[in-house]
Design a protein around this motif. Structure first.
Motif, PDB file in Angstrom:
ATOM      1  N   VAL A 180      15.685 -18.463  -3.276  1.00 34.06           N
ATOM      2  CA  VAL A 180      16.690 -18.814  -2.273  1.00 34.06           C
ATOM      3  C   VAL A 180      18.075 -18.763  -2.896  1.00 34.06           C
ATOM      4  O   VAL A 180      19.035 -18.240  -2.298  1.00 34.06           O
ATOM      5  N   ALA A 183      19.018 -15.162  -3.257  1.00 34.72           N
ATOM      6  CA  ALA A 183      19.428 -14.570  -1.983  1.00 34.72           C
ATOM      7  C   ALA A 183      20.861 -14.959  -1.637  1.00 34.72           C
ATOM      8  O   ALA A 183      21.637 -14.141  -1.121  1.00 34.72           O
ATOM      9  N   ILE A 193      18.454 -15.592   5.229  1.00 32.71           N
ATOM     10  CA  ILE A 193      17.766 -16.450   4.250  1.00 32.71           C
ATOM     11  C   ILE A 193      16.780 -17.369   4.950  1.00 32.71           C
ATOM     12  O   ILE A 193      15.647 -17.559   4.494  1.00 32.71           O
ATOM     13  N   HIS A 197      13.268 -15.735   4.175  1.00 25.92           N
ATOM     14  CA  HIS A 197      12.870 -16.301   2.893  1.00 25.92           C
ATOM     15  C   HIS A 197      12.352 -17.735   2.975  1.00 25.92           C
ATOM     16  O   HIS A 197      11.588 -18.159   2.101  1.00 25.92           O
TER      17      HIS A 197
END
Length: 289
Positions: A180, A183, A193, A197
């Motif tokens: 994270v 990203a 995100i 993710h």
């Protein structure tokens, strides 16, 4: 060994292994599957029109023509239960998926942004969760009115904060993961995100909540219909079958209330058992045990 035979053998081994480890979950899954079959093939399973009234067959006891008897209007109880499965599953799945999906996005978004956004969001969720499900559903019915579509809205809204709270607790841990941070560092947008993710990594508790929500939605729909605030006649619904004078015939014609009540019980029981099995399967700690 042919590929098809090997595939069938592997599928059977997986099923038998699951049956040994999760017998109650398999039983719940069988009940859920039976409900789905009833709902999909109701037109072929039901021997009578569920809305057709026959006053010459007033409260007839179960027999060869009417397998589960008839209600006070002469309608076939078995046919109404079969079509009622379609109503119950439609309301249950739609309410659970919409409410759970909204709660999933809101819960992950709250955990991701944190700070003041998370604080305000959690206080709003606390307000909604301070009311029992049935009270919230009754309040929503009072606002939106009755009918199948209105009942779906009334049941969906109370599900949102409950799913959001559970998903948020898992998303808080996911937010601290290195991927994270990576990203963020390469400039991905917040929405990417969250959706690409974070959401996939909190699907385990989400799926567990969905299975529980379907059973709760079926029970809520039956409760609202019994009170005259849910699905309306002539739509076949299990709660309506309990409402339609069943208490007046508890002694003279008990089948009018017994069979719809049994259908509601089995449906909720089946989804709860299946949900417990899904939880045990997806939770690594329980799976290792």
């Amino acid at each position: 060994m042919p590929t098809n035979a090997r595939t069938h053998r592997t599928a059977w081994q997986v099923f038998t292994r699951m049956a040994r480890r999760q017998p109650l979950g398999v039983a719940g899954g069988f009940i859920v599957l039976l409900m789905i079959i009833m709902a999909v093939f109701a037109d072929y399973i039901a021997p009578h029109d569920p809305t057709a009234m026959n006053y010459s067959a007033f409260a007839v006891a179960p027999g060869a023509e009417y397998w589960l008897g008839t209600d006070p209007l002469g309608r076939d109880v078995f046919s109404r239960i079969v079509y009622g499965a379609r109503t119950a599953l439609f309301v249950g799945f739609v309410s659970a998926l919409i409410g759970g999906g909204a709660g999933l996005v809101l819960g992950v978004g709250s955990a991701y942004f944190g700070g003041l956004v998370d604080l305000i969001f959690q206080r709003v969720m606390d307000i909604f969760m301070s009311f029992p499900l049935i009270i919230m559903a009754l309040a929503m019915v009072a606002i939106f009115g009755t009918g199948t579509d209105k009942v779906i809205v009334a049941i969906t809204i109370p599900f949102v904060p409950r799913c959001a709270r559970v998903v948020r607790s898992s998303a808080l841990a996911v937010r601290e993961m290195p991927y994270v941070d990576a990203a963020r560092s390469i400039g991905y947008s917040h929405s990417r995100i969250i959706l690409r993710h974070m959401v996939p990594n909190v699907m385990a508790p989400f799926l567990i909540m969905i299975t529980a929500f379907v059973g709760q939605a079926i029970l809520l729909e039956a409760s609202l219909s019994y009170l005259g605030l849910g699905v309306q006649e002539p739509t076949p619904a299990w709660g309506l079958m309990l409402q339609g004078g069943a208490e007046l015939y508890a002694e003279s014609a008990p089948w009018i209330a017994v069979f719809p009540g049994l259908a509601i019980t089995l449906a909720v029981f089946g989804f709860n058992l299946f949900g417990d099995a899904v939880r045990d399967t997806l939770d690594p700690r329980l799976r290792s045990q």
